[in-house]
Scaffold this motif. Sequence first.
Motif, PDB file in Angstrom:
ATOM      1  N   GLY A   1       1.192  -1.018  -0.240  1.00 13.02           N
ATOM      2  CA  GLY A   1      -0.342  -0.024   0.054  1.00 13.02           C
ATOM      3  C   GLY A   1       0.905   0.971  -0.012  1.00 13.02           C
ATOM      4  N   GLN A   2       2.209   1.007   0.400  1.00 10.24           N
ATOM      5  CA  GLN A   2       2.644   2.652   0.309  1.00 10.24           C
ATOM      6  C   GLN A   2       3.933   2.446  -1.242  1.00 10.24           C
ATOM      7  OE1 GLN A   2       5.974   2.054   3.188  1.00 10.24           O
ATOM      8  NE2 GLN A   2       4.030   1.204   4.959  1.00 10.24           N
ATOM      9  N   VAL A   3       4.700   2.778  -1.337  1.00 12.27           N
ATOM     10  CA  VAL A   3       5.365   2.823  -2.289  1.00 12.27           C
ATOM     11  C   VAL A   3       5.658   2.241  -2.994  1.00 12.27           C
ATOM     12  CG1 VAL A   3       7.838   4.452  -3.641  1.00 12.27           C
ATOM     13  CG2 VAL A   3       6.514   5.124  -1.464  1.00 12.27           C
ATOM     14  N   LEU A   4       5.587   1.820  -4.744  1.00 14.62           N
ATOM     15  CA  LEU A   4       6.243   0.456  -4.919  1.00 14.62           C
ATOM     16  C   LEU A   4       7.208   0.155  -4.863  1.00 14.62           C
ATOM     17  CD1 LEU A   4       3.498   1.847  -6.698  1.00 14.62           C
ATOM     18  CD2 LEU A   4       3.515  -0.579  -8.462  1.00 14.62           C
ATOM     19  N   ARG A   5       7.610  -0.835  -4.362  1.00 13.96           N
ATOM     20  CA  ARG A   5       9.206  -1.426  -3.786  1.00 13.96           C
ATOM     21  C   ARG A   5       9.389  -2.731  -4.755  1.00 13.96           C
ATOM     22  NH1 ARG A   5      11.919   1.959  -0.207  1.00 13.96           N
ATOM     23  NH2 ARG A   5      10.525   3.798   0.249  1.00 13.96           N
ATOM     24  N   GLY A   6      10.785  -2.553  -4.677  1.00 18.83           N
ATOM     25  CA  GLY A   6      11.687  -4.170  -5.059  1.00 18.83           C
ATOM     26  C   GLY A   6      11.838  -4.231  -4.224  1.00 18.83           C
ATOM     27  N   TRP A   7      12.727  -6.168  -3.937  1.00 16.48           N
ATOM     28  CA  TRP A   7      13.448  -6.573  -3.127  1.00 16.48           C
ATOM     29  C   TRP A   7      14.383  -7.134  -3.605  1.00 16.48           C
ATOM     30  CZ3 TRP A   7      13.471  -6.644   1.038  1.00 16.48           C
ATOM     31  CH2 TRP A   7      13.952  -6.844   2.577  1.00 16.48           C
ATOM     32  N   ILE A   8      15.618  -6.752  -3.159  1.00 14.36           N
ATOM     33  CA  ILE A   8      17.382  -6.977  -3.722  1.00 14.36           C
ATOM     34  C   ILE A   8      17.634  -8.258  -2.501  1.00 14.36           C
ATOM     35  CG2 ILE A   8      19.811  -6.201  -3.479  1.00 14.36           C
ATOM     36  CD1 ILE A   8      18.899  -4.022  -5.235  1.00 14.36           C
ATOM     37  N   SER A   9      17.635  -9.752  -3.048  1.00 18.89           N
ATOM     38  CA  SER A   9      18.236 -10.669  -1.476  1.00 18.89           C
ATOM     39  C   SER A   9      19.489  -9.752  -0.539  1.00 18.89           C
ATOM     40  CB  SER A   9      18.814 -12.125  -2.362  1.00 18.89           C
ATOM     41  OG  SER A   9      19.095 -12.781  -1.899  1.00 18.89           O
ATOM     42  N   ARG A  10      19.498 -10.878   0.669  1.00 14.48           N
ATOM     43  CA  ARG A  10      20.149  -9.682   1.415  1.00 14.48           C
ATOM     44  C   ARG A  10      21.764  -9.729   1.213  1.00 14.48           C
ATOM     45  NH1 ARG A  10      18.865  -9.159   7.247  1.00 14.48           N
ATOM     46  NH2 ARG A  10      17.109  -9.806   6.644  1.00 14.48           N
ATOM     47  N   TYR A  11      22.186 -11.148   0.659  1.00 10.63           N
ATOM     48  CA  TYR A  11      23.413 -11.325   0.767  1.00 10.63           C
ATOM     49  C   TYR A  11      23.694 -10.088  -0.839  1.00 10.63           C
ATOM     50  CZ  TYR A  11      22.999 -13.207  -4.143  1.00 10.63           C
ATOM     51  OH  TYR A  11      22.837 -12.999  -5.673  1.00 10.63           O
ATOM     52  N   ALA A  12      23.364  -9.407  -1.373  1.00 11.91           N
ATOM     53  CA  ALA A  12      23.284  -8.703  -2.553  1.00 11.91           C
ATOM     54  C   ALA A  12      23.955  -6.718  -1.768  1.00 11.91           C
ATOM     55  CB  ALA A  12      22.614  -8.354  -3.694  1.00 11.91           C
ATOM     56  N   TRP A  13      23.255  -6.768  -1.218  1.00 14.90           N
ATOM     57  CA  TRP A  13      23.299  -4.980  -0.007  1.00 14.90           C
ATOM     58  C   TRP A  13      24.284  -4.587   0.078  1.00 14.90           C
ATOM     59  CZ3 TRP A  13      18.890  -6.724   4.694  1.00 14.90           C
ATOM     60  CH2 TRP A  13      17.709  -7.131   3.478  1.00 14.90           C
ATOM     61  N   GLY A  14      25.236  -5.524   0.753  1.00 12.57           N
ATOM     62  CA  GLY A  14      26.722  -5.025   1.002  1.00 12.57           C
ATOM     63  C   GLY A  14      27.848  -4.577  -0.521  1.00 12.57           C
ATOM     64  N   GLU A  15      29.091  -4.367   0.049  1.00 18.01           N
ATOM     65  CA  GLU A  15      30.547  -4.686  -0.975  1.00 18.01           C
ATOM     66  C   GLU A  15      29.972  -6.385  -1.490  1.00 18.01           C
ATOM     67  OE1 GLU A  15      31.741  -2.201  -1.734  1.00 18.01           O
ATOM     68  OE2 GLU A  15      30.553  -0.856  -0.440  1.00 18.01           O
ATOM     69  N   ASP A  16      30.448  -6.649  -2.708  1.00 14.75           N
ATOM     70  CA  ASP A  16      30.658  -8.251  -3.597  1.00 14.75           C
ATOM     71  C   ASP A  16      31.289  -8.810  -2.384  1.00 14.75           C
ATOM     72  OD1 ASP A  16      30.483 -10.329  -5.372  1.00 14.75           O
ATOM     73  OD2 ASP A  16      31.287  -8.849  -6.460  1.00 14.75           O
ATOM     74  N   TYR A  17      31.195  -9.997  -2.174  1.00 11.36           N
ATOM     75  CA  TYR A  17      30.990 -10.962  -1.539  1.00 11.36           C
ATOM     76  C   TYR A  17      32.968 -11.195  -1.732  1.00 11.36           C
ATOM     77  CZ  TYR A  17      28.411 -13.929  -3.816  1.00 11.36           C
ATOM     78  OH  TYR A  17      28.390 -14.918  -4.802  1.00 11.36           O
ATOM     79  N   HIS A  18      33.077 -11.838  -2.983  1.00  7.46           N
ATOM     80  CA  HIS A  18      33.861 -12.272  -3.603  1.00  7.46           C
ATOM     81  C   HIS A  18      34.885 -11.364  -3.381  1.00  7.46           C
ATOM     82  CE1 HIS A  18      30.886 -13.518  -6.472  1.00  7.46           C
ATOM     83  NE2 HIS A  18      31.125 -14.379  -5.890  1.00  7.46           N
ATOM     84  N   ALA A  19      34.759 -10.464  -3.190  1.00  7.89           N
ATOM     85  CA  ALA A  19      36.187  -8.855  -2.530  1.00  7.89           C
ATOM     86  C   ALA A  19      36.579  -9.675  -1.077  1.00  7.89           C
ATOM     87  CB  ALA A  19      36.056  -8.014  -3.334  1.00  7.89           C
ATOM     88  N   ILE A  20      35.593  -9.234  -0.579  1.00  3.29           N
ATOM     89  CA  ILE A  20      36.148  -9.637   0.940  1.00  3.29           C
ATOM     90  C   ILE A  20      36.430 -10.594   1.706  1.00  3.29           C
ATOM     91  CG2 ILE A  20      34.624  -8.811   3.050  1.00  3.29           C
ATOM     92  CD1 ILE A  20      32.241  -7.776   1.716  1.00  3.29           C
ATOM     93  N   LEU A  21      35.773 -11.876   0.827  1.00  2.00           N
ATOM     94  CA  LEU A  21      35.877 -13.158   1.066  1.00  2.00           C
ATOM     95  C   LEU A  21      37.689 -13.602   0.508  1.00  2.00           C
ATOM     96  CD1 LEU A  21      33.093 -13.703   2.587  1.00  2.00           C
ATOM     97  CD2 LEU A  21      33.575 -15.806   2.064  1.00  2.00           C
ATOM     98  N   GLY A  22      37.394 -12.615  -0.874  1.00  2.00           N
ATOM     99  CA  GLY A  22      38.933 -13.465  -1.207  1.00  2.00           C
ATOM    100  C   GLY A  22      39.851 -13.039  -1.065  1.00  2.00           C
ATOM    101  N   LYS A  23      39.960 -11.771  -0.141  1.00  2.00           N
ATOM    102  CA  LYS A  23      40.748 -11.264   0.216  1.00  2.00           C
ATOM    103  C   LYS A  23      41.602 -11.518   1.848  1.00  2.00           C
ATOM    104  CE  LYS A  23      42.144  -6.604   2.210  1.00  2.00           C
ATOM    105  NZ  LYS A  23      41.694  -5.315   2.824  1.00  2.00           N
ATOM    106  N   LYS A  24      40.202 -11.783   2.330  1.00  2.00           N
ATOM    107  CA  LYS A  24      40.398 -12.880   4.130  1.00  2.00           C
ATOM    108  C   LYS A  24      41.088 -14.064   3.439  1.00  2.00           C
ATOM    109  CE  LYS A  24      37.148 -10.612   6.995  1.00  2.00           C
ATOM    110  NZ  LYS A  24      37.846 -10.037   7.508  1.00  2.00           N
ATOM    111  N   LEU A  25      40.714 -14.966   2.483  1.00  2.00           N
ATOM    112  CA  LEU A  25      41.163 -15.980   2.238  1.00  2.00           C
ATOM    113  C   LEU A  25      42.564 -15.562   2.140  1.00  2.00           C
ATOM    114  CD1 LEU A  25      38.739 -18.446   0.274  1.00  2.00           C
ATOM    115  CD2 LEU A  25      38.986 -18.149   2.504  1.00  2.00           C
ATOM    116  N   GLU A  26      43.460 -14.900   1.306  1.00  2.00           N
ATOM    117  CA  GLU A  26      44.664 -14.648   0.855  1.00  2.00           C
ATOM    118  C   GLU A  26      45.328 -14.577   2.150  1.00  2.00           C
ATOM    119  OE1 GLU A  26      46.193 -15.668  -2.058  1.00  2.00           O
ATOM    120  OE2 GLU A  26      44.036 -15.951  -3.088  1.00  2.00           O
TER     121      GLU A  26
END
Length: 365
Positions: free
Chosen positions: A92-117
């Motif tokens: 009933g409010q503004v028309l909104r869409g949903w982006i999956s939780r995992y994609a709200w922040g920075e790209d996890y490939h980069a975050i995890l990749g750096k920590k693994l290295e």
Amino acid sequence: MHAVGETEWIIAKASELGFDLCGIASVEGLTDAAHLEEWLARGYAGRMQYMHDPRRADIMQVLPDARAIIVCALNYNTSTPASIEAAAQAAGQVLRGWISRYAWGEDYHAILGKKLEQLVAAMRAHFIGPWHARTYVDTGPISERLAAQQAGLGWQAKNTCFINEKLGSWLFLGVILTSLDLTPSNAPFGVPATDLCGNCQLCLEACPTGALVEPYLMDARRCISYLTIELREGIPEELRTPMGWNVFGCDICQDVCPWNRKAPVTLAPSLQPRQNLLAPELGWLLSLKEGEFSQIFAGSPVRRAKWRGLIRNACIAAGNLAGKYAIDTPERLQLQKRLSELAVSSDPLIAEHAAWALSRFEASG
Ligand code: SF4
Ligand code: SF4
């Protein structure tokens, strides 16, 4: 075989680097070739050609002298509502869409990749001598979920996600495949973690597209995550309505999971929702030009859908919500105007999905 102490040293180091979980498994039992073969034979991988990579069925083709796999997990749960709660709040409010939780922040490939290295670098200083390591975050021919299960960290659940008893399933997984002969973290028994789904079927009942064809088995071609992110062509008509307001991925089968009810949250700034990405307004998404998309989603997992994919998805969400909003409001009229522009796009994919959405507006007006 190294002493158990070496395994503990790696786990402690992973914790120091900020990982929420770390475990080690032997490479034996790291592929489930029969299951994979049947899944592929049924066509459930859809257009994901990379799932046919023969190395997926034989880990020794990835690293011939591999002896162990180190699995690390990072919690990405944040203190924000689940998509099913947010959908009710947004009605009933503004028309909104949903982006999956995992994609709200920075790209996890980069975050995890750096920590693994960083973990590999620490190991290089600690384990002297020639040995090999390959790191993967969702990009290699390895099932991180199976490895995590083998390492005793949790189980592959009926919704096909990996669940840890304490942390739930909002977890990014990364692995280090190594020639080091490490003692598995679930030694001395070496058994995978117990499956705690029990009689629960909540995820199967909640999936709007019937993608969970049976417990532990997903037909990716029906999954909203696949449709909105991996599929580059038109979305099959019969799946458009069940997609609801999802414009990038889908969280429903994790939102309903009891193991996520008390999942702890992360305070890591890089994983907090970027501005605008928590239930973004559809009018805003549909107004984005290709250049703006690249700028706004630089360093975000949303880039994977590409501009035309996101616009296609936003058209479907808008069409699905058309009937839920009062007619003749300025916002609704504005959205219809934008859809009319997109319906004459030179890109047939966008034009067709915008026309589909417009027809839903007309039917509901
Ligand atoms: S992500 Fe959504 S569409 Fe895919 S299986 Fe889960 S509930 Fe179904
Ligand atoms: S919702 Fe229930 S069946 Fe589905 S993954 Fe969670 S515990 Fe398992």
